[in-house]
Design a protein around this motif. Structure first.
Motif, mmCIF file in Angstrom:
data_model
loop_
_atom_site.group_PDB
_atom_site.id
_atom_site.type_symbol
_atom_site.label_atom_id
_atom_site.label_comp_id
_atom_site.label_asym_id
_atom_site.label_seq_id
_atom_site.Cartn_x
_atom_site.Cartn_y
_atom_site.Cartn_z
ATOM 1 N N ILE A 1 42.696 40.863 31.713
ATOM 2 C CA ILE A 1 42.202 39.475 31.706
ATOM 3 C C ILE A 1 42.459 38.797 33.040
ATOM 4 O O ILE A 1 41.582 38.114 33.582
ATOM 5 C CB ILE A 1 42.870 38.692 30.556
ATOM 6 C CG1 ILE A 1 42.407 39.234 29.211
ATOM 7 C CG2 ILE A 1 42.533 37.215 30.659
ATOM 8 C CD1 ILE A 1 43.055 38.578 28.047
ATOM 9 N N SER A 2 43.655 38.992 33.593
ATOM 10 C CA SER A 2 43.955 38.277 34.841
ATOM 11 C C SER A 2 43.111 38.816 35.988
ATOM 12 O O SER A 2 42.655 38.058 36.845
ATOM 13 C CB SER A 2 45.441 38.349 35.178
ATOM 14 O OG SER A 2 45.914 39.637 35.010
ATOM 15 N N LYS A 3 42.843 40.122 35.972
ATOM 16 C CA LYS A 3 41.982 40.671 37.023
ATOM 17 C C LYS A 3 40.591 40.070 36.921
ATOM 18 O O LYS A 3 39.976 39.664 37.900
ATOM 19 C CB LYS A 3 41.925 42.195 36.894
ATOM 20 C CG LYS A 3 41.447 42.863 38.169
ATOM 21 C CD LYS A 3 41.876 44.313 38.226
ATOM 22 C CE LYS A 3 40.815 45.223 37.664
ATOM 23 N NZ LYS A 3 39.655 45.383 38.523
ATOM 24 N N GLY A 4 40.089 40.019 35.683
ATOM 25 C CA GLY A 4 38.767 39.441 35.492
ATOM 26 C C GLY A 4 38.714 38.009 35.983
ATOM 27 O O GLY A 4 37.778 37.596 36.662
ATOM 28 N N ARG A 5 39.748 37.237 35.679
ATOM 29 C CA ARG A 5 39.745 35.835 36.099
ATOM 30 C C ARG A 5 39.770 35.728 37.612
ATOM 31 O O ARG A 5 39.065 34.914 38.200
ATOM 32 C CB ARG A 5 40.957 35.125 35.505
ATOM 33 C CG ARG A 5 41.025 33.674 35.939
ATOM 34 C CD ARG A 5 41.887 32.877 35.047
ATOM 35 N NE ARG A 5 43.252 33.378 35.053
ATOM 36 C CZ ARG A 5 44.289 32.629 35.385
ATOM 37 N NH1 ARG A 5 44.102 31.405 35.763
ATOM 38 N NH2 ARG A 5 45.491 33.114 35.331
ATOM 39 N N GLU A 6 40.587 36.579 38.230
ATOM 40 C CA GLU A 6 40.663 36.530 39.697
ATOM 41 C C GLU A 6 39.314 36.834 40.314
ATOM 42 O O GLU A 6 38.862 36.152 41.233
ATOM 43 C CB GLU A 6 41.665 37.587 40.166
ATOM 44 C CG GLU A 6 42.843 37.019 40.889
ATOM 45 C CD GLU A 6 43.778 38.133 41.319
ATOM 46 O OE1 GLU A 6 44.922 38.116 40.857
ATOM 47 O OE2 GLU A 6 43.330 39.001 42.082
ATOM 48 N N ASP A 7 38.660 37.871 39.771
ATOM 49 C CA ASP A 7 37.361 38.218 40.335
ATOM 50 C C ASP A 7 36.395 37.065 40.222
ATOM 51 O O ASP A 7 35.699 36.701 41.166
ATOM 52 C CB ASP A 7 36.775 39.429 39.584
ATOM 53 C CG ASP A 7 37.486 40.704 39.965
ATOM 54 O OD1 ASP A 7 37.435 41.663 39.195
ATOM 55 O OD2 ASP A 7 38.084 40.723 41.048
ATOM 56 N N TRP A 8 36.365 36.464 39.050
ATOM 57 C CA TRP A 8 35.473 35.333 38.808
ATOM 58 C C TRP A 8 35.696 34.218 39.790
ATOM 59 O O TRP A 8 34.824 33.805 40.489
ATOM 60 C CB TRP A 8 35.781 34.777 37.426
ATOM 61 C CG TRP A 8 34.706 34.956 36.445
ATOM 62 C CD1 TRP A 8 33.386 35.172 36.680
ATOM 63 C CD2 TRP A 8 34.872 34.926 35.042
ATOM 64 N NE1 TRP A 8 32.735 35.280 35.516
ATOM 65 C CE2 TRP A 8 33.605 35.135 34.490
ATOM 66 C CE3 TRP A 8 35.957 34.730 34.212
ATOM 67 C CZ2 TRP A 8 33.408 35.156 33.123
ATOM 68 C CZ3 TRP A 8 35.752 34.748 32.872
ATOM 69 C CH2 TRP A 8 34.486 34.961 32.325
ATOM 70 N N GLU A 9 36.967 33.723 39.771
ATOM 71 C CA GLU A 9 37.252 32.539 40.583
ATOM 72 C C GLU A 9 37.287 32.890 42.054
ATOM 73 O O GLU A 9 36.763 32.166 42.871
ATOM 74 C CB GLU A 9 38.601 31.955 40.166
ATOM 75 C CG GLU A 9 38.535 31.298 38.809
ATOM 76 C CD GLU A 9 39.888 30.773 38.380
ATOM 77 O OE1 GLU A 9 40.843 30.940 39.162
ATOM 78 O OE2 GLU A 9 39.980 30.215 37.308
ATOM 79 N N GLY A 10 37.883 34.039 42.361
ATOM 80 C CA GLY A 10 38.024 34.408 43.759
ATOM 81 C C GLY A 10 36.687 34.519 44.437
ATOM 82 O O GLY A 10 36.482 34.032 45.536
#
Lengths: 223, 249
Positions: free
Chosen positions: B154-163
Protein backbone atom coordinates in the motif's frame (compact mmCIF):
# COMPACT_ATOMS: atom_id res chain seq x y z
CA UNK A 1 -17.20 83.55 -36.76
CA UNK A 2 -15.00 81.80 -39.25
CA UNK A 3 -11.55 80.72 -38.27
CA UNK A 4 -9.94 81.63 -41.56
CA UNK A 5 -7.47 84.08 -40.05
CA UNK A 6 -6.06 81.75 -37.42
CA UNK A 7 -2.35 81.10 -37.96
CA UNK A 8 -1.54 77.46 -38.80
CA UNK A 9 -0.08 75.47 -35.93
CA UNK A 10 3.56 74.71 -36.56
CA UNK A 11 5.17 71.41 -35.87
CA UNK A 12 7.33 72.89 -33.13
CA UNK A 13 4.27 74.26 -31.42
CA UNK A 14 2.48 70.94 -31.41
CA UNK A 15 5.62 69.19 -30.27
CA UNK A 16 6.19 71.53 -27.38
CA UNK A 17 2.54 71.28 -26.47
CA UNK A 18 2.82 67.53 -26.46
CA UNK A 19 5.94 67.71 -24.32
CA UNK A 20 4.22 69.96 -21.83
CA UNK A 21 1.18 67.77 -21.67
CA UNK A 22 3.42 64.75 -21.12
CA UNK A 23 1.72 62.55 -23.65
CA UNK A 24 4.76 61.46 -25.63
CA UNK A 25 5.52 57.85 -24.80
CA UNK A 26 9.21 58.11 -24.27
CA UNK A 27 9.66 55.64 -21.43
CA UNK A 28 9.84 51.93 -21.79
CA UNK A 29 8.88 49.70 -18.89
CA UNK A 30 10.44 46.33 -19.39
CA UNK A 31 10.54 42.83 -17.92
CA UNK A 32 12.57 40.05 -19.46
CA UNK A 33 12.85 36.33 -19.12
CA UNK A 34 13.39 33.23 -21.14
CA UNK A 35 11.75 29.90 -21.77
CA UNK A 36 13.35 26.69 -22.99
CA UNK A 37 12.54 25.43 -26.45
CA UNK A 38 10.85 22.40 -24.98
CA UNK A 39 8.37 24.54 -23.05
CA UNK A 40 7.70 27.30 -25.53
CA UNK A 41 4.53 25.68 -26.91
CA UNK A 42 2.97 25.66 -23.48
CA UNK A 43 3.86 29.31 -23.04
CA UNK A 44 2.31 30.19 -26.38
CA UNK A 45 -0.88 28.40 -25.44
CA UNK A 46 -1.04 30.28 -22.21
CA UNK A 47 -0.43 33.60 -23.90
CA UNK A 48 -3.06 32.84 -26.48
CA UNK A 49 -5.50 32.40 -23.67
CA UNK A 50 -4.47 35.58 -21.88
CA UNK A 51 -3.90 38.07 -24.67
CA UNK A 52 -6.04 40.19 -26.94
CA UNK A 53 -4.71 40.00 -30.43
CA UNK A 54 -5.12 36.33 -31.14
CA UNK A 55 -8.41 36.26 -32.98
CA UNK A 56 -6.82 35.87 -36.37
CA UNK A 57 -4.03 33.60 -35.24
CA UNK A 58 -0.80 34.56 -33.53
CA UNK A 59 1.19 37.40 -34.97
CA UNK A 60 4.69 36.46 -35.98
CA UNK A 61 7.56 38.69 -36.76
CA UNK A 62 10.99 38.27 -38.29
CA UNK A 63 13.28 41.20 -37.76
CA UNK A 64 16.90 42.05 -38.08
CA UNK A 65 18.37 44.44 -35.60
CA UNK A 66 21.64 46.27 -36.10
CA UNK A 67 23.20 48.23 -33.32
CA UNK A 68 25.27 51.27 -34.23
CA UNK A 69 27.45 53.24 -31.94
CA UNK A 70 28.63 56.77 -32.33
CA UNK A 71 31.85 57.38 -30.52
CA UNK A 72 33.41 60.64 -29.66
CA UNK A 73 36.90 60.47 -31.13
CA UNK A 74 38.31 61.85 -27.91
CA UNK A 75 36.67 58.95 -26.09
CA UNK A 76 35.29 61.10 -23.32
CA UNK A 77 31.89 59.61 -22.75
CA UNK A 78 30.21 56.32 -23.35
CA UNK A 79 29.24 55.93 -26.98
CA UNK A 80 25.76 56.69 -28.14
CA UNK A 81 24.00 53.49 -29.15
CA UNK A 82 21.33 53.50 -31.80
CA UNK A 83 19.37 50.49 -32.95
CA UNK A 84 18.02 49.94 -36.39
CA UNK A 85 15.35 47.35 -36.91
CA UNK A 86 14.08 46.11 -40.22
CA UNK A 87 11.38 43.61 -40.91
CA UNK A 88 12.58 40.66 -42.93
CA UNK A 89 9.10 39.36 -43.58
CA UNK A 90 7.61 42.67 -44.73
CA UNK A 91 10.17 44.35 -46.92
CA UNK A 92 8.17 47.44 -47.69
CA UNK A 93 7.73 48.50 -44.07
CA UNK A 94 9.92 51.40 -42.93
CA UNK A 95 12.98 50.84 -40.78
CA UNK A 96 12.69 51.67 -37.10
CA UNK A 97 15.46 53.71 -35.56
CA UNK A 98 15.49 53.49 -31.81
CA UNK A 99 17.40 55.08 -29.02
CA UNK A 100 17.38 53.26 -25.68
CA UNK A 101 18.64 55.07 -22.63
CA UNK A 102 20.26 53.81 -19.50
CA UNK A 103 17.85 51.98 -17.25
CA UNK A 104 16.92 53.73 -14.05
CA UNK A 105 18.27 51.23 -11.58
CA UNK A 106 18.57 53.19 -8.39
CA UNK A 107 15.05 52.52 -7.24
CA UNK A 108 14.89 48.90 -6.11
CA UNK A 109 11.23 49.15 -5.33
CA UNK A 110 10.20 49.57 -8.93
CA UNK A 111 8.77 46.36 -10.29
CA UNK A 112 10.14 46.84 -13.80
CA UNK A 113 13.10 48.25 -15.66
CA UNK A 114 12.35 51.81 -16.71
CA UNK A 115 14.43 53.35 -19.46
CA UNK A 116 13.88 56.08 -21.92
CA UNK A 117 13.14 54.91 -25.41
CA UNK A 118 12.61 57.01 -28.52
CA UNK A 119 11.81 55.49 -31.86
CA UNK A 120 11.08 56.77 -35.28
CA UNK A 121 10.39 55.25 -38.65
CA UNK A 122 12.90 55.88 -41.42
CA UNK A 123 13.64 54.87 -44.94
CA UNK A 124 16.34 52.51 -46.10
CA UNK A 125 18.77 55.39 -46.71
CA UNK A 126 19.30 55.35 -42.98
CA UNK A 127 22.30 53.05 -43.05
CA UNK A 128 24.24 55.28 -45.38
CA UNK A 129 23.21 58.29 -43.36
CA UNK A 130 24.46 56.76 -40.13
CA UNK A 131 27.70 55.73 -41.75
CA UNK A 132 28.24 59.25 -42.99
CA UNK A 133 27.59 60.51 -39.49
CA UNK A 134 30.36 58.26 -38.27
CA UNK A 135 28.42 55.50 -36.61
CA UNK A 136 29.83 52.05 -36.93
CA UNK A 137 28.17 48.70 -36.51
CA UNK A 138 28.69 47.20 -33.08
CA UNK A 139 26.74 44.04 -33.50
CA UNK A 140 23.71 42.66 -35.23
CA UNK A 141 21.32 39.82 -34.76
CA UNK A 142 18.02 38.62 -36.04
CA UNK A 143 14.94 37.85 -33.99
CA UNK A 144 12.08 35.69 -35.08
CA UNK A 145 9.06 34.94 -32.99
CA UNK A 146 5.60 35.80 -31.86
CA UNK A 147 4.08 39.04 -30.63
CA UNK A 148 1.14 39.28 -28.26
CA UNK A 149 -0.65 42.29 -26.94
CA UNK A 150 -2.68 42.78 -23.82
CA UNK A 151 -4.05 46.25 -23.38
CA UNK A 152 -0.99 48.48 -23.47
CA UNK A 153 1.43 45.65 -22.85
CA UNK A 154 3.39 43.99 -25.59
CA UNK A 155 4.74 40.51 -25.07
CA UNK A 156 7.23 39.02 -27.47
CA UNK A 157 8.44 35.44 -27.49
CA UNK A 158 11.34 35.29 -29.88
CA UNK A 159 14.44 33.38 -30.80
CA UNK A 160 17.62 35.35 -31.25
CA UNK A 161 19.88 34.32 -34.11
CA UNK A 162 23.43 35.24 -34.79
CA UNK A 163 23.92 36.37 -38.34
CA UNK A 164 26.88 34.62 -39.81
CA UNK A 165 28.41 36.06 -42.95
CA UNK A 166 29.88 32.84 -44.24
CA UNK A 167 27.01 30.38 -44.19
CA UNK A 168 23.57 31.45 -45.23
CA UNK A 169 21.41 30.25 -42.34
CA UNK A 170 21.51 32.15 -39.08
CA UNK A 171 22.12 30.03 -36.03
CA UNK A 172 20.39 30.51 -32.68
CA UNK A 173 22.55 31.69 -29.85
CA UNK A 174 20.81 29.61 -27.22
CA UNK A 175 18.30 26.84 -26.77
CA UNK A 176 15.77 29.23 -25.32
CA UNK A 177 13.33 31.82 -26.46
CA UNK A 178 13.61 35.34 -25.13
CA UNK A 179 10.41 36.60 -23.55
CA UNK A 180 9.95 40.32 -23.15
CA UNK A 181 7.07 42.23 -21.65
CA UNK A 182 7.18 45.93 -22.41
CA UNK A 183 5.03 49.01 -22.35
CA UNK A 184 5.77 52.36 -23.96
CA UNK A 185 4.31 55.11 -21.88
CA UNK A 186 4.88 58.76 -21.05
CA UNK A 187 6.89 59.62 -18.03
CA UNK A 188 5.39 59.24 -14.63
CA UNK A 189 2.91 56.46 -15.23
CA UNK A 190 4.39 54.08 -12.78
CA UNK A 191 1.16 52.25 -12.06
CA UNK A 192 1.67 50.33 -15.27
CA UNK A 193 4.57 48.60 -13.58
CA UNK A 194 2.21 46.97 -11.12
CA UNK A 195 -0.04 45.77 -13.92
CA UNK A 196 2.96 44.31 -15.68
CA UNK A 197 4.07 42.55 -12.55
CA UNK A 198 0.60 41.06 -12.13
CA UNK A 199 0.64 39.81 -15.70
CA UNK A 200 4.12 38.40 -15.29
CA UNK A 201 2.91 36.43 -12.28
CA UNK A 202 0.34 34.75 -14.48
CA UNK A 203 3.11 33.29 -16.57
CA UNK A 204 4.88 31.69 -13.66
CA UNK A 205 6.34 29.15 -13.16
CA UNK A 206 6.82 28.69 -16.89
CA UNK A 207 8.72 31.92 -17.29
CA UNK A 208 10.29 34.08 -14.64
CA UNK A 209 9.96 37.65 -15.90
CA UNK A 210 12.23 39.97 -13.97
CA UNK A 211 14.17 43.12 -14.30
CA UNK A 212 17.58 42.10 -15.49
CA UNK A 213 20.50 44.45 -15.53
CA UNK A 214 22.37 43.38 -18.61
CA UNK A 215 25.07 45.97 -18.19
CA UNK A 216 26.10 44.43 -14.91
CA UNK A 217 25.94 40.95 -16.37
CA UNK A 218 27.93 42.07 -19.39
CA UNK A 219 30.67 43.56 -17.24
CA UNK A 220 30.84 40.52 -15.02
CA UNK A 221 31.99 38.32 -17.86
CA UNK A 222 34.22 40.53 -19.99
CA UNK A 223 36.76 41.10 -17.23
CA UNK B 1 -25.62 8.27 50.71
CA UNK B 2 -27.04 11.31 49.09
CA UNK B 3 -23.76 12.04 47.39
CA UNK B 4 -23.72 8.58 45.94
CA UNK B 5 -27.22 9.00 44.73
CA UNK B 6 -26.33 12.28 43.12
CA UNK B 7 -23.29 10.73 41.50
CA UNK B 8 -25.36 7.86 40.26
CA UNK B 9 -27.84 10.22 38.77
CA UNK B 10 -25.15 12.27 37.07
CA UNK B 11 -23.51 9.16 35.69
CA UNK B 12 -26.75 7.82 34.42
CA UNK B 13 -27.44 11.12 32.76
CA UNK B 14 -24.06 11.12 31.04
CA UNK B 15 -24.50 7.52 29.92
CA UNK B 16 -27.90 8.38 28.58
CA UNK B 17 -26.46 11.24 26.53
CA UNK B 18 -23.75 9.10 25.06
CA UNK B 19 -26.13 6.34 24.23
CA UNK B 20 -28.39 8.81 22.50
CA UNK B 21 -25.49 10.09 20.40
CA UNK B 22 -24.58 6.55 19.51
CA UNK B 23 -28.12 5.83 18.55
CA UNK B 24 -28.26 8.87 16.31
CA UNK B 25 -25.02 7.89 14.62
CA UNK B 26 -26.24 4.37 13.92
CA UNK B 27 -29.48 5.80 12.61
CA UNK B 28 -27.57 8.09 10.27
CA UNK B 29 -25.46 5.21 9.01
CA UNK B 30 -28.51 3.08 8.32
CA UNK B 31 -30.32 5.85 6.46
CA UNK B 32 -27.19 6.55 4.48
CA UNK B 33 -26.88 2.93 3.51
CA UNK B 34 -30.50 2.69 2.56
CA UNK B 35 -30.69 5.85 0.52
CA UNK B 36 -27.28 6.24 -0.98
CA UNK B 37 -26.21 2.69 -1.47
CA UNK B 38 -25.47 3.34 -5.11
CA UNK B 39 -23.26 6.34 -4.60
CA UNK B 40 -21.57 5.56 -1.31
CA UNK B 41 -17.88 4.86 -1.33
CA UNK B 42 -15.68 3.04 1.09
CA UNK B 43 -13.97 6.04 2.72
CA UNK B 44 -17.33 7.68 3.54
CA UNK B 45 -18.53 4.43 5.01
CA UNK B 46 -15.39 4.17 7.08
CA UNK B 47 -15.92 7.73 8.27
CA UNK B 48 -19.32 6.81 9.61
CA UNK B 49 -17.86 3.82 11.38
CA UNK B 50 -15.27 6.12 12.88
CA UNK B 51 -18.05 8.28 14.27
CA UNK B 52 -19.64 5.22 15.83
CA UNK B 53 -16.41 4.11 17.38
CA UNK B 54 -15.89 7.61 18.75
CA UNK B 55 -19.19 7.46 20.52
CA UNK B 56 -18.46 4.02 21.89
CA UNK B 57 -15.12 5.22 23.19
CA UNK B 58 -16.82 8.10 24.96
CA UNK B 59 -19.28 5.75 26.51
CA UNK B 60 -16.62 3.39 27.74
CA UNK B 61 -14.66 6.33 29.15
CA UNK B 62 -17.58 7.32 31.28
CA UNK B 63 -18.09 3.80 32.50
CA UNK B 64 -14.44 3.48 33.43
CA UNK B 65 -14.13 6.80 35.16
CA UNK B 66 -13.63 6.68 38.85
CA UNK B 67 -16.29 9.27 39.46
CA UNK B 68 -18.94 6.80 38.41
CA UNK B 69 -20.01 4.74 41.35
CA UNK B 70 -19.60 1.08 40.96
CA UNK B 71 -22.53 0.23 38.78
CA UNK B 72 -21.96 -3.45 39.42
CA UNK B 73 -23.49 -3.04 42.77
CA UNK B 74 -26.63 -1.58 41.26
CA UNK B 75 -29.15 -4.03 39.87
CA UNK B 76 -32.13 -3.47 37.60
CA UNK B 77 -34.97 -5.86 38.25
CA UNK B 78 -38.26 -6.00 36.51
CA UNK B 79 -40.83 -5.70 39.19
CA UNK B 80 -43.83 -6.42 37.10
CA UNK B 81 -44.25 -8.07 33.76
CA UNK B 82 -47.41 -7.47 31.83
CA UNK B 83 -48.88 -8.04 28.36
CA UNK B 84 -50.97 -4.92 28.18
CA UNK B 85 -49.76 -1.81 26.48
CA UNK B 86 -48.26 0.65 28.92
CA UNK B 87 -48.55 4.20 27.69
CA UNK B 88 -45.94 5.62 30.04
CA UNK B 89 -43.39 3.05 28.95
CA UNK B 90 -44.24 3.62 25.32
CA UNK B 91 -43.71 7.35 25.72
CA UNK B 92 -40.41 6.83 27.52
CA UNK B 93 -39.05 4.54 24.86
CA UNK B 94 -40.41 6.55 21.90
CA UNK B 95 -42.85 3.86 20.97
CA UNK B 96 -40.38 1.05 20.72
CA UNK B 97 -41.33 -0.84 23.85
CA UNK B 98 -45.09 -0.81 24.26
CA UNK B 99 -45.24 -3.38 27.02
CA UNK B 100 -42.97 -5.07 29.51
CA UNK B 101 -43.53 -8.57 28.16
CA UNK B 102 -41.76 -11.84 28.88
CA UNK B 103 -39.86 -12.12 25.61
CA UNK B 104 -38.61 -8.55 25.46
CA UNK B 105 -37.28 -8.36 28.99
CA UNK B 106 -34.51 -11.01 28.75
CA UNK B 107 -33.10 -9.23 25.68
CA UNK B 108 -33.38 -5.74 27.07
CA UNK B 109 -32.06 -6.45 30.54
CA UNK B 110 -29.38 -8.94 29.42
CA UNK B 111 -26.02 -8.77 31.12
CA UNK B 112 -24.32 -11.76 29.57
CA UNK B 113 -23.66 -11.87 25.82
CA UNK B 114 -26.17 -13.47 23.50
CA UNK B 115 -26.32 -17.27 23.46
CA UNK B 116 -24.90 -17.50 19.95
CA UNK B 117 -22.11 -15.08 20.72
CA UNK B 118 -21.41 -16.87 23.96
CA UNK B 119 -21.10 -20.20 22.24
CA UNK B 120 -18.64 -18.90 19.69
CA UNK B 121 -16.63 -17.23 22.40
CA UNK B 122 -16.49 -20.57 24.24
CA UNK B 123 -15.24 -22.31 21.12
CA UNK B 124 -12.47 -19.77 20.59
CA UNK B 125 -11.40 -19.96 24.20
CA UNK B 126 -11.22 -23.72 23.97
CA UNK B 127 -9.19 -23.56 20.78
CA UNK B 128 -6.81 -21.02 22.20
CA UNK B 129 -6.17 -23.01 25.35
CA UNK B 130 -5.31 -26.16 23.35
CA UNK B 131 -2.65 -24.36 21.32
CA UNK B 132 0.89 -24.89 22.43
CA UNK B 133 3.13 -21.90 23.03
CA UNK B 134 5.29 -22.58 19.96
CA UNK B 135 2.46 -22.85 17.48
CA UNK B 136 0.98 -19.71 18.91
CA UNK B 137 4.27 -17.87 18.41
CA UNK B 138 4.59 -19.12 14.86
CA UNK B 139 1.08 -18.04 14.02
CA UNK B 140 1.67 -14.61 15.44
CA UNK B 141 4.87 -14.24 13.42
CA UNK B 142 3.10 -15.27 10.24
CA UNK B 143 0.35 -12.81 10.92
CA UNK B 144 2.78 -9.93 11.39
CA UNK B 145 4.58 -10.91 8.20
CA UNK B 146 1.39 -10.84 6.18
CA UNK B 147 0.36 -7.50 7.66
CA UNK B 148 3.72 -5.86 6.97
CA UNK B 149 3.69 -7.19 3.41
CA UNK B 150 0.29 -5.63 2.77
CA UNK B 151 1.52 -2.40 4.36
CA UNK B 152 4.49 -2.26 2.04
CA UNK B 153 2.37 -2.78 -1.03
CA UNK B 154 0.00 0.00 0.00
CA UNK B 155 2.70 2.49 0.90
CA UNK B 156 4.58 1.83 -2.33
CA UNK B 157 1.41 2.38 -4.30
CA UNK B 158 0.74 5.64 -2.50
CA UNK B 159 4.26 6.87 -3.09
CA UNK B 160 4.03 6.12 -6.77
CA UNK B 161 0.73 7.93 -7.03
CA UNK B 162 1.69 11.04 -5.16
CA UNK B 163 5.33 11.07 -6.11
CA UNK B 164 4.62 10.99 -9.81
CA UNK B 165 2.21 13.87 -9.87
CA UNK B 166 4.27 16.03 -7.52
CA UNK B 167 7.71 15.26 -8.80
CA UNK B 168 7.05 15.47 -12.50
CA UNK B 169 5.64 18.96 -12.12
CA UNK B 170 8.65 20.18 -10.20
CA UNK B 171 11.56 18.41 -11.77
CA UNK B 172 11.31 19.81 -15.25
CA UNK B 173 12.38 23.41 -15.33
CA UNK B 174 10.90 25.34 -18.16
CA UNK B 175 13.38 28.16 -18.12
CA UNK B 176 17.04 28.43 -17.42
CA UNK B 177 18.44 31.48 -15.67
CA UNK B 178 21.71 31.17 -17.52
CA UNK B 179 19.86 31.25 -20.81
CA UNK B 180 17.99 34.34 -19.70
CA UNK B 181 21.20 36.12 -18.84
CA UNK B 182 22.83 35.05 -22.08
CA UNK B 183 19.92 36.24 -24.18
CA UNK B 184 19.52 39.53 -22.40
CA UNK B 185 23.19 40.39 -22.57
CA UNK B 186 23.29 39.39 -26.21
CA UNK B 187 20.41 41.63 -27.08
CA UNK B 188 21.56 44.43 -24.84
CA UNK B 189 25.30 44.56 -25.28
CA UNK B 190 25.95 42.27 -28.19
CA UNK B 191 27.86 39.75 -26.16
CA UNK B 192 28.41 36.72 -28.31
CA UNK B 193 27.13 38.43 -31.42
CA UNK B 194 30.17 40.36 -32.50
CA UNK B 195 31.96 38.97 -35.52
CA UNK B 196 34.86 36.79 -34.50
CA UNK B 197 33.58 36.27 -30.98
CA UNK B 198 32.84 32.70 -30.10
CA UNK B 199 29.15 32.20 -29.43
CA UNK B 200 27.97 32.11 -25.84
CA UNK B 201 27.29 28.54 -24.75
CA UNK B 202 24.95 28.46 -21.78
CA UNK B 203 25.76 25.51 -19.55
CA UNK B 204 23.67 22.43 -19.72
CA UNK B 205 22.62 23.21 -23.27
CA UNK B 206 25.15 21.07 -25.00
CA UNK B 207 25.54 23.16 -28.14
CA UNK B 208 29.12 22.83 -29.35
CA UNK B 209 31.21 25.85 -28.35
CA UNK B 210 32.98 27.37 -31.29
CA UNK B 211 36.17 29.39 -31.41
CA UNK B 212 39.73 28.31 -30.79
CA UNK B 213 39.97 29.78 -27.34
CA UNK B 214 37.09 27.81 -25.95
CA UNK B 215 39.02 24.71 -25.10
CA UNK B 216 36.94 22.01 -23.44
CA UNK B 217 33.29 22.99 -23.50
CA UNK B 218 32.51 24.27 -20.02
CA UNK B 219 29.80 22.23 -18.38
CA UNK B 220 29.65 24.09 -15.07
CA UNK B 221 27.46 27.10 -14.41
CA UNK B 222 30.02 29.63 -13.25
CA UNK B 223 32.45 29.04 -16.04
CA UNK B 224 30.23 30.23 -18.87
CA UNK B 225 29.80 33.84 -17.72
CA UNK B 226 33.46 34.10 -16.76
CA UNK B 227 35.07 33.40 -20.08
CA UNK B 228 38.81 32.84 -20.41
CA UNK B 229 41.07 35.79 -21.20
CA UNK B 230 41.77 34.95 -24.82
CA UNK B 231 38.43 36.02 -26.39
CA UNK B 232 38.63 39.51 -24.95
CA UNK B 233 42.02 39.87 -26.55
CA UNK B 234 40.48 39.04 -29.90
CA UNK B 235 37.70 41.52 -29.28
CA UNK B 236 40.07 44.39 -28.52
CA UNK B 237 42.00 43.61 -31.65
CA UNK B 238 38.93 44.02 -33.77
CA UNK B 239 38.03 47.21 -31.99
CA UNK B 240 41.42 48.70 -32.64
CA UNK B 241 41.10 47.90 -36.29
CA UNK B 242 37.69 49.54 -36.49
CA UNK B 243 38.79 52.68 -34.76
CA UNK B 244 40.72 53.71 -37.81
CA UNK B 245 37.63 54.28 -39.88
CA UNK B 246 35.37 57.04 -38.47
CA UNK B 247 36.21 60.71 -39.06
CA UNK B 248 39.35 59.82 -40.91
CA UNK B 249 37.95 58.94 -44.28
Amino acid sequence: MSAANVAPITATDSLSQALKANIIPNQEYLLQGSVLDSAVEVLLHRLRGLCDNVDAGTETFDDQEVCFSLRDPNQQAAPLMLRLRKALDARDMPYQLRYIGQPDLGDKSRPTVVRSSLDIACSGMLIEFLNELGCRIEFEYSVKGYMFRKGRMKITVSKVFKISQSSMSPEPISQSYLVELSVLAPQGQDAIGEDMRAFADQLRPLVQLDKIDYKRLGHMSVT
Amino acid sequence: MQREEKQLEATLHAILNRVNDLKAAIQALITKLENEYETINWPTFLDNYAILSGHLTGLSKILQSEVAPSLRSVVVLPLQLGCERDEALARLTEGRVPACTHDLVPDLLRTKPEPQAEQRLQQFNHKASTLSHDTAQKQVAQFTKVISHVWEIISKGREDWEGESMRSAGMQPTHSIADTHALVTAVGTGKGLRPGMPSIVPPGVGAPGMGPSRGPAPQLGPSAPTMPKAPSAIKTNIKAANQIHPYQR
